[in-house]
Design an enzyme around this catalytic site. Structure first.
Site, PDB file in Angstrom:
ATOM      1  N   LYS A 188     -30.510  33.655 -10.953  1.00  0.00           N
ATOM      2  CA  LYS A 188     -31.858  34.176 -11.213  1.00  0.00           C
ATOM      3  C   LYS A 188     -31.679  35.266 -12.275  1.00  0.00           C
ATOM      4  CE  LYS A 188     -34.364  37.132 -10.797  1.00  0.00           C
ATOM      5  NZ  LYS A 188     -34.836  37.899 -11.993  1.00  0.00           N
ATOM      6  N   CYS A 296     -24.397  49.976 -18.594  1.00  0.00           N
ATOM      7  CA  CYS A 296     -24.041  50.721 -17.387  1.00  0.00           C
ATOM      8  C   CYS A 296     -22.790  51.551 -17.634  1.00  0.00           C
ATOM      9  CB  CYS A 296     -23.839  49.782 -16.212  1.00  0.00           C
ATOM     10  SG  CYS A 296     -22.399  48.754 -16.410  1.00  0.00           S
TER      11      CYS A 296
HETATM   12  P1  NAD Z   1     -33.363  45.892 -12.532  1.00  0.00           P
HETATM   13  O1  NAD Z   1     -32.787  46.420 -11.292  1.00  0.00           O
HETATM   14  O2  NAD Z   1     -34.763  46.257 -12.885  1.00  0.00           O
HETATM   15  O3  NAD Z   1     -33.334  44.275 -12.494  1.00  0.00           O
HETATM   16  C1  NAD Z   1     -32.137  43.570 -12.200  1.00  0.00           C
HETATM   17  C2  NAD Z   1     -32.489  42.274 -11.493  1.00  0.00           C
HETATM   18  O4  NAD Z   1     -33.060  42.565 -10.217  1.00  0.00           O
HETATM   19  C3  NAD Z   1     -33.509  41.422 -12.248  1.00  0.00           C
HETATM   20  O5  NAD Z   1     -33.119  40.076 -12.153  1.00  0.00           O
HETATM   21  C4  NAD Z   1     -34.814  41.692 -11.518  1.00  0.00           C
HETATM   22  O6  NAD Z   1     -35.683  40.578 -11.526  1.00  0.00           O
HETATM   23  C5  NAD Z   1     -34.350  41.985 -10.087  1.00  0.00           C
HETATM   24  N1  NAD Z   1     -35.184  42.980  -9.398  1.00  0.00           N
HETATM   25  C6  NAD Z   1     -35.676  44.130  -9.929  1.00  0.00           C
HETATM   26  N2  NAD Z   1     -36.347  44.820  -8.977  1.00  0.00           N
HETATM   27  C7  NAD Z   1     -36.268  44.097  -7.841  1.00  0.00           C
HETATM   28  C8  NAD Z   1     -36.760  44.294  -6.521  1.00  0.00           C
HETATM   29  N3  NAD Z   1     -37.480  45.357  -6.190  1.00  0.00           N
HETATM   30  N4  NAD Z   1     -36.494  43.355  -5.592  1.00  0.00           N
HETATM   31  C9  NAD Z   1     -35.777  42.263  -5.910  1.00  0.00           C
HETATM   32  N5  NAD Z   1     -35.279  42.027  -7.150  1.00  0.00           N
HETATM   33  C10 NAD Z   1     -35.512  42.936  -8.102  1.00  0.00           C
HETATM   34  O7  NAD Z   1     -32.353  46.269 -13.709  1.00  0.00           O
HETATM   35  P2  NAD Z   1     -32.541  46.066 -15.272  1.00  0.00           P
HETATM   36  O8  NAD Z   1     -33.532  47.039 -15.784  1.00  0.00           O
HETATM   37  O9  NAD Z   1     -32.707  44.628 -15.595  1.00  0.00           O
HETATM   38  O10 NAD Z   1     -31.063  46.467 -15.787  1.00  0.00           O
HETATM   39  C11 NAD Z   1     -30.678  47.788 -16.037  1.00  0.00           C
HETATM   40  C12 NAD Z   1     -29.930  48.377 -14.858  1.00  0.00           C
HETATM   41  O11 NAD Z   1     -28.798  47.579 -14.558  1.00  0.00           O
HETATM   42  C13 NAD Z   1     -29.371  49.769 -15.170  1.00  0.00           C
HETATM   43  O12 NAD Z   1     -29.588  50.589 -14.059  1.00  0.00           O
HETATM   44  C14 NAD Z   1     -27.890  49.519 -15.390  1.00  0.00           C
HETATM   45  O13 NAD Z   1     -27.063  50.626 -15.142  1.00  0.00           O
HETATM   46  C15 NAD Z   1     -27.642  48.415 -14.417  1.00  0.00           C
HETATM   47  N6  NAD Z   1     -26.430  47.668 -14.734  1.00  0.00           N
HETATM   48  C16 NAD Z   1     -25.356  47.867 -13.934  1.00  0.00           C
HETATM   49  C17 NAD Z   1     -24.162  47.212 -14.216  1.00  0.00           C
HETATM   50  C18 NAD Z   1     -22.944  47.439 -13.357  1.00  0.00           C
HETATM   51  O14 NAD Z   1     -21.997  46.693 -13.465  1.00  0.00           O
HETATM   52  N7  NAD Z   1     -22.925  48.445 -12.505  1.00  0.00           N
HETATM   53  C19 NAD Z   1     -24.083  46.341 -15.307  1.00  0.00           C
HETATM   54  C20 NAD Z   1     -25.224  46.148 -16.082  1.00  0.00           C
HETATM   55  C21 NAD Z   1     -26.404  46.826 -15.792  1.00  0.00           C
END
Ligand code: NAD
Length: 495
Positions: A188, A296
């Site tokens: 997803k 990240c």
């Molecule tokens: P996000 O959390 O908004 O979304 C990530 C995924 O989760 C998406 O597929 C989204 O559809 C889903 N999602 C979002 N909110 C949800 C909810 N309430 N319930 C269920 N699913 C949900 O993140 P983003 O804005 O796409 O990405 C940026 C974030 O990702 C930053 O915080 C970054 O630090 C983090 N990140 C972390 C790593 C790591 O390895 N630690 C790597 C890349 C990005």
């Protein structure tokens, strides 16, 4: 761009189900529409799980050596399509061309690592672990021996939920290893830039993966929750924000799933007075502003120790003033736009918050010369940031660098450890003593010495700590193979 809603990819075929709500995504450099993604097609999620469930039996019985042949072919196909994929990333994410090419390459590294599944999932045996004389036909030889062994077997249907910032690479942290280990998969991807993940999944079918082994369903939270709560799903791998990761971890655990959540970050870099000046400025510049700060592993806080700030800050400001902001495919562009209008609004807000909190605005990205259309914000440097400020604590996820000052290494490490996040931390110094103290006391899972972005290669785990990770086993490295398999122990006696 057509006005059609994107299709899912289930059992190797396009699957039409727009759901009831959709998200329209733009090219962040121009504002032009590039995709319309379904947000709540939960029936498609069910169909994807059913396809993965049906494929699991035969795929899990396919010898691992045969399974990885598909990955060898897939790696070659991705290399042939690297330019096409990079161009797609520039368009739907806004990365520069060089960043796009680099991120495709990092994704391919993960496929190469997954090809090590025969070694990574190998079992262990301890012969003659006990001796039993019951039922023994050869008592004169001292009884019949008992042998014991442990091996690793696939879990079943696994689900991957990925963020917008690396739409080719992050899915590769998950599904290549999962399927190499004998699982089937439902991806997803982020609803914000779903075309790149869709294209890489289509290419997997060109590599000959049987239908149902890797499926893709678009969506937002309703689809994520449907997948997590599905009885036929065994495991959930998530990468994204801490807010979503914490919720997904709790929901998946409540439904008895194996789960790993790689989450948000606020990464600190320490500059010691004896650091190599050029390497420190270059490393921090790339770390803070690379991928427009949407990493990240972005080094979003610098702590200058002693008088390091006297040479470091002016040199960084000079380098940053020369940074060329523009569309990712425009010649000479060093930094592209933020990925969407919401990200731009958030970053602009944080610059205002830092200013209101009393930080010195050395470079203000709000007034940078940037293209008028799209989601551009210039690089920003806030100096004299203190630990209690929000810009020292919260993930901004944009090209905003907070600079702090500490009297000693101990004080600097205290600033790092006060963060609720623990993804990565970096030190620039020539002193082995300082490095040793840093490595032994700093609380973060990925550490760098004289390196701006210590991104682990795929053979090592991606090891966030504290609120940057929820779970036990990380992505990639040996952890990846262990996450996507469970252990089984056998005790054997021949009568
Ligand atoms: P996000 O959390 O908004 O979304 C990530 C995924 O989760 C998406 O597929 C989204 O559809 C889903 N999602 C979002 N909110 C949800 C909810 N309430 N319930 C269920 N699913 C949900 O993140 P983003 O804005 O796409 O990405 C940026 C974030 O990702 C930053 O915080 C970054 O630090 C983090 N990140 C972390 C790593 C790591 O390895 N630690 C790597 C890349 C990005």
């Amino acid at each position: 761009m057509s006005n059609e809603v994107l299709q899912h990819l289930i059992a190797g075929k396009p699957h039409d189900d727009p759901g009831t709500t959709q998200r329209t995504n733009i090219d962040p450099a121009t504002g032009e529409t590039v995709s319309i993604a379904p947000l709540d097609a939960v029936a498609a999620a069910d169909a994807a799980v059913a396809a993965a469930r049906a494929a699991f039996g035969p795929w899990s019985q396919t010898p691992v050596g045969d399974r990885i042949q598909h990955l060898f072919r897939y790696k070659a196909i991705l290399e042939e399509h690297a330019d096409e994929l990079a161009a797609g990333l520039v368009k739907e994410h806004g990365k520069t061309h060089a960043e796009s090419v680099g991120s495709v390459r990092r994704g391919i590294d993960c496929i190469e690592h997954a090809c090590a599944a025969p070694v990574l999932t190998m079992g262990r045996t301890l012969p003659q672990i006990a001796v039993s004389s019951s039922f023994c036909r050869t008592e004169d030889e001292g009884g019949v021996g008992i042998d014991s062994s442990a091996d690793r077997v696939p879990l079943g249907v696994c689900v991957g939920i990925t963020p917008f910032n690396f739409p080719v690479m992050v899915p590769m942290w998950m599904w290549p290893m999962a399927v190499a280990c004998g699982n089937t998969f439902v991806l997803k991807p982020s609803e914000k830039d779903p075309i790149s993940a869709l294209r890489t999944t289509e290419l997997a079918h060109e590599a000959g993966f049987p239908p149902g082994v890797i499926n893709l369903v678009h969506g937002g939270a309703p689809v994520v929750n449907r997948l997590i709560e599905h009885d036929d799903v065994a495991a959930v791998s998530f990468v994204g924000s801490t807010r979503a990761g914490a919720a997904i971890y709790a929901n998946a655990a409540a439904h008895g799933k194996r789960v790993q959540c790689m989450a948000g970050a606020k990464n600190f870099s320490i500059i010691m007075p004896d650091a190599n000046r050029e390497a420190a400025v270059d490393g921090i510049f790339g770390s803070a502003f690379g991928n427009t700060g949407q990493r990240c592993l972005a080094g979003s806080v610098v702590v200058c120790v002693g008088d390091a700030g006297e040479w470091f800050v002016p040199a960084l400001v000079e380098r940053t003033r020369a940074l060329k902001v523009g569309a990712g495919d425009a010649p000479g562009t060093e930094m592209g736009p933020l990925q969407d209008p919401e990200s731009k609004a958030r970053v602009l807000d944080y610059i205002g918050i830092g200013e209101a909190e009393g930080a010195d605005l050395l470079i203000d990205g709000r007034s940078a010369e940037v293209p008028a259309a799209g989601c551009f914000v210039g690089p920003t440097i806030l100096d004299r940031v203190t630990p209690s400020m929000r810009v020292a604590q919260e993930e901004i996820f944009g090209p905003v660098l907070s600079v702090m000052h500490a009297g000693s290494l101990e004080e600097a490490i205290g600033f790092v450890n006060a963060s609720e996040y623990g993804n990565m931390s970096v030190i620039f110094t020539d002193s082995g003593h300082a490095v040793r103290k840093f490595e032994r006391t700093v609380e973060a899972g990925m550490l760098g010495v004289n390196v701006g972005v210590p991104a682990p290669m795929a053979a090592f785990p991606f090891s966030g700590w504290k609120k940057s990770f929820f779970g036990d086993l990380h992505a990639n490295g040996e952890d990846g193979a262990r996450f996507f398999t469970k252990s089984r122990v056998m005790v054997r006696r021949w009568i």
